[in-house]
Design an enzyme around this catalytic site. Structure first.
Site, PDB file in Angstrom:
ATOM      1  N   GLY A  92       0.812  -1.212   0.000  1.00  0.00           N
ATOM      2  CA  GLY A  92       0.000   0.000   0.000  1.00  0.00           C
ATOM      3  C   GLY A  92       0.846   1.262   0.000  1.00  0.00           C
ATOM      4  O   GLY A  92       0.352   2.361  -0.258  1.00  0.00           O
ATOM      5  N   ARG A  93       2.115   1.084   0.342  1.00  0.00           N
ATOM      6  CA  ARG A  93       3.000   2.268   0.334  1.00  0.00           C
ATOM      7  C   ARG A  93       4.417   1.859  -0.055  1.00  0.00           C
ATOM      8  O   ARG A  93       5.398   2.448   0.378  1.00  0.00           O
ATOM      9  CB  ARG A  93       3.004   2.944   1.693  1.00  0.00           C
ATOM     10  N   ASP A 125      -2.257   7.043   2.732  1.00  0.00           N
ATOM     11  CA  ASP A 125      -1.675   8.035   1.813  1.00  0.00           C
ATOM     12  C   ASP A 125      -0.468   7.491   1.048  1.00  0.00           C
ATOM     13  O   ASP A 125       0.120   8.194   0.225  1.00  0.00           O
ATOM     14  CB  ASP A 125      -1.270   9.301   2.592  1.00  0.00           C
ATOM     15  N   ARG A 176      14.560  -0.283   0.526  1.00  0.00           N
ATOM     16  CA  ARG A 176      14.710  -1.559   1.247  1.00  0.00           C
ATOM     17  C   ARG A 176      15.214  -2.637   0.303  1.00  0.00           C
ATOM     18  O   ARG A 176      14.819  -2.697  -0.868  1.00  0.00           O
ATOM     19  CB  ARG A 176      13.358  -1.955   1.821  1.00  0.00           C
ATOM     20  N   ARG A 183       5.464 -13.070   0.990  1.00  0.00           N
ATOM     21  CA  ARG A 183       5.030 -13.272   2.376  1.00  0.00           C
ATOM     22  C   ARG A 183       4.098 -14.476   2.476  1.00  0.00           C
ATOM     23  O   ARG A 183       3.546 -14.917   1.454  1.00  0.00           O
ATOM     24  CB  ARG A 183       4.257 -12.015   2.826  1.00  0.00           C
ATOM     25  N   ASP A 252       1.238 -11.382   7.032  1.00  0.00           N
ATOM     26  CA  ASP A 252       1.734 -10.581   5.902  1.00  0.00           C
ATOM     27  C   ASP A 252       3.086  -9.952   6.231  1.00  0.00           C
ATOM     28  O   ASP A 252       3.670  -9.279   5.383  1.00  0.00           O
ATOM     29  CB  ASP A 252       0.717  -9.495   5.510  1.00  0.00           C
TER      30      ASP A 252
END
Ligand SMILES: Nc1ncnc2c1ncn2[C@@H]1O[C@H](COP(=O)(O)OP(=O)(O)OP(=O)(O)O)[C@@H](O)[C@H]1O
Ligand SMILES: [Mg+2]
EC number: 2.7.7.-
Length: 494
Positions: A92-93, A125, A176, A183, A252
């Protein structure tokens, strides 16, 4: 290397069918600014650290430009969060730029975290405040040098944008690096949709990347499951023996590769108590230190359930195979744990009576609430008290209640024999003097967020690169917090 902006991409996840991800680019930020480049990791990956630190590099690390060969995407997954199933999650980000193959031939995902909204952002966001980016950088790099398999931090940059949480905060992006970001929840997504074809493709992909030996096993899916169980048993035993509390062990947040991921509300214990919890959202202590092995076991049973259709045509037979594999987790954890405890206590092999001695030790440590890290380091001092090595003696007065136990430990060491200085040297390598203590991490974040002073962050990252080498001059990094500095709660910061 052809040009410094050339990354050795070889993207395999992006070659899977479209149902595994959504292709999209990172959303640009207003004013990319460098914070830190991990030069050592850049070299390991075959990337040019000077270029990464340049304006052009900073723009790529902020998501404002793409390196040639990137195939950006957000991966889809599902997951059990605090025990409840969420069938639709995903990056999501975060955006995967692609996979690079390092000069030594190893494959790594490069992902930007905090890089804007994706189809999986739900109400979020897609951004990350600066604090959690710095925390993930500090802690994941510390874990790596402490010998824990983990995702890593290649870079952190500021965005020049404001992120709104309970207050307005500066935004940042973390780059990263992980062997993959697949996952347990990635499997759950397709299992919930009864898409056996996709499960098979994902299993084949994971086997090829992380468990190549499983490809030639009689039952590759079973070999995969067994491999993941083995790695997770080893991983969680390492966390336990460092006093590390992950804080959000949802399915997750557990990788098939066996690396630690998602340094949200994580923390290292100062005072030892088995029920310690830091996460502000973990009201029932589900992910307390003492529960981590059983939660890992539970998460692995979720993975086993997902793999059932691949384990055997006959569901009942599949269940038997899965159950037998999952049932071996406790003994595998215990074996890894015992080996780790032996290293910490300076013992080469297990002996009769060790179990009682170790159980008593943990009971005493909890009763006296001793500092987890310094206690073991202090014990190593005692292995050869007259050695020239700098000792943590003045930082860690041992409570008198430990003396009878210490005498038995000493007798146990003597019975095994060996050179005391060698024992001490080995114990120092198993018992760090420096860990990313919560109060130091918080102080580094506060300085950066409130005063734009990144010096405490840089100094902490630097000091933590040699966690096993104690130096008196750096004693403040080894000291437990003063009462006023104690951190009681950590926050996901999402
Ligand atoms: N600010 C945000 N905007 C959009 N989605 C978010 C945001 N924060 C978290 N999420 C999503 O919520 C889910 C759970 O969040 P969690 O804190 O476990 O992950 P994370 O820290 O964002 O990422 P990762 O597990 O990749 O380290 C994930 O799917 C994550 O992508
Ligand atoms: Mg997560």
């Amino acid at each position: 290397m052809t040009s410094p902006s050339h990354w050795p991409f070889d993207n395999s996840y992006a070659n899977l069918p479209g149902q595994f991800y959504s292709r999209l680019e990172p959303s640009p930020v207003t004013r990319p600014g460098p914070i830190r480049i991990n030069r050592e990791l850049a070299a390991e990956l075959g990337l040019d650290a000077d270029w990464l630190a340049s304006g052009a590099g900073t723009r790529v690390l902020a998501g404002n430009a793409l390196p040639a060969g990137a195939e950006p995407l957000a991966a889809v997954y599902a997951g059990h969060q605090f025990g409840g199933f969420n069938p639709q999650l995903g990056d999501g980000r975060a955006i995967l730029l692609g996979e690079v193959v390092s000069p030594s031939g190893e494959r790594f995902d490069i992902q930007l975290k905090g890089s804007g909204r994706t189809p999986y952002s739900r109400g979020g966001d897609g951004r990350s405040p600066l604090g959690p980016v710095l925390r993930e950088y500090i802690v994941s790099e510390a874990m790596h040098v402490l010998g824990v398999p983990t995702s890593r931090a290649l870079a952190a940059v500021t965005t020049g944008d404001t992120v709104y949480r309970d207050r307005a905060l500066p935004g940042a992006v973390l780059t990263r690096v992980a062997r993959s970001h697949i996952r347990i929840g990635s499997f759950e997504f397709f299992a919930a949709r009864r898409d056996t074809g996709a499960l098979q493709q994902l299993a084949d992909h994971v086997i090829a990347r992380h468990y190549p030996e499983a490809a030639s096993a009689a039952n590759p899916a079973l070999a995969l499951l067994e491999g993941v169980i083995r790695r997770q048993a080893a991983l969680v035993s390492r966390w336990q023996l460092l006093g590390f509390i992950h804080g959000v062990m949802n399915t997750d947040n557990m990788l098939l590769s066996g690396e630690t991921i998602d340094y949200g509300p994580c923390a290292f214990m100062d005072d030892f108590h088995p029920e310690t919890v830091f996460s502000s959202i973990d009201h029932n202590g589900r992910y307390a230190w003492c529960n981590q092995p059983s939660i890992a076991h539970w998460n692995l049973s979720v993975l086993a359930q997902c793999l059932l259709p691949l384990l055997h045509q006959d569901e009942q037979e599949g269940v038997k195979l899965a159950q037998a594999a999952v049932d071996r987790f406790p003994e595998q954890f215990l074996a890894a744990h015992q080996a780790g405890v032996n290293r910490k206590l300076g013992w080469q092999q297990s002996r009769d009576g060790d179990r009682e001695l170790v159980e008593e030790l943990f009971e005493l440590m909890a009763a006296e609430r001793v500092d987890f890290t310094l206690f073991f380091r202090r014990l190593a001092d005692f292995a050869a008290p007259a050695s020239a090595a700098p000792k943590v003696e003045e930082l860690m007065p041992l409570p008198a209640r430990f003396l009878p136990w210490m005498q038995r430990w000493q007798a146990r060491c003597d019975a095994e024999g060996g050179n005391p200085e060698q024992r001490q040297a080995a114990m120092y390598q198993a018992n760090p003097a420096f860990i990313p203590r919560n109060h130091l991490v918080e102080a580094a974040i506060a300085a950066a967020v409130e005063r734009e002073d990144f010096q405490p962050f840089h100094s902490l990252v630097k000091r933590l690169r040699n966690p096993f080498d104690y130096e008196l001059a750096d004693r403040r990094y080894a000291l437990p917090p003063q009462p006023s500095e104690v951190v009681h709660q950590t926050f996901c910061g999402t």
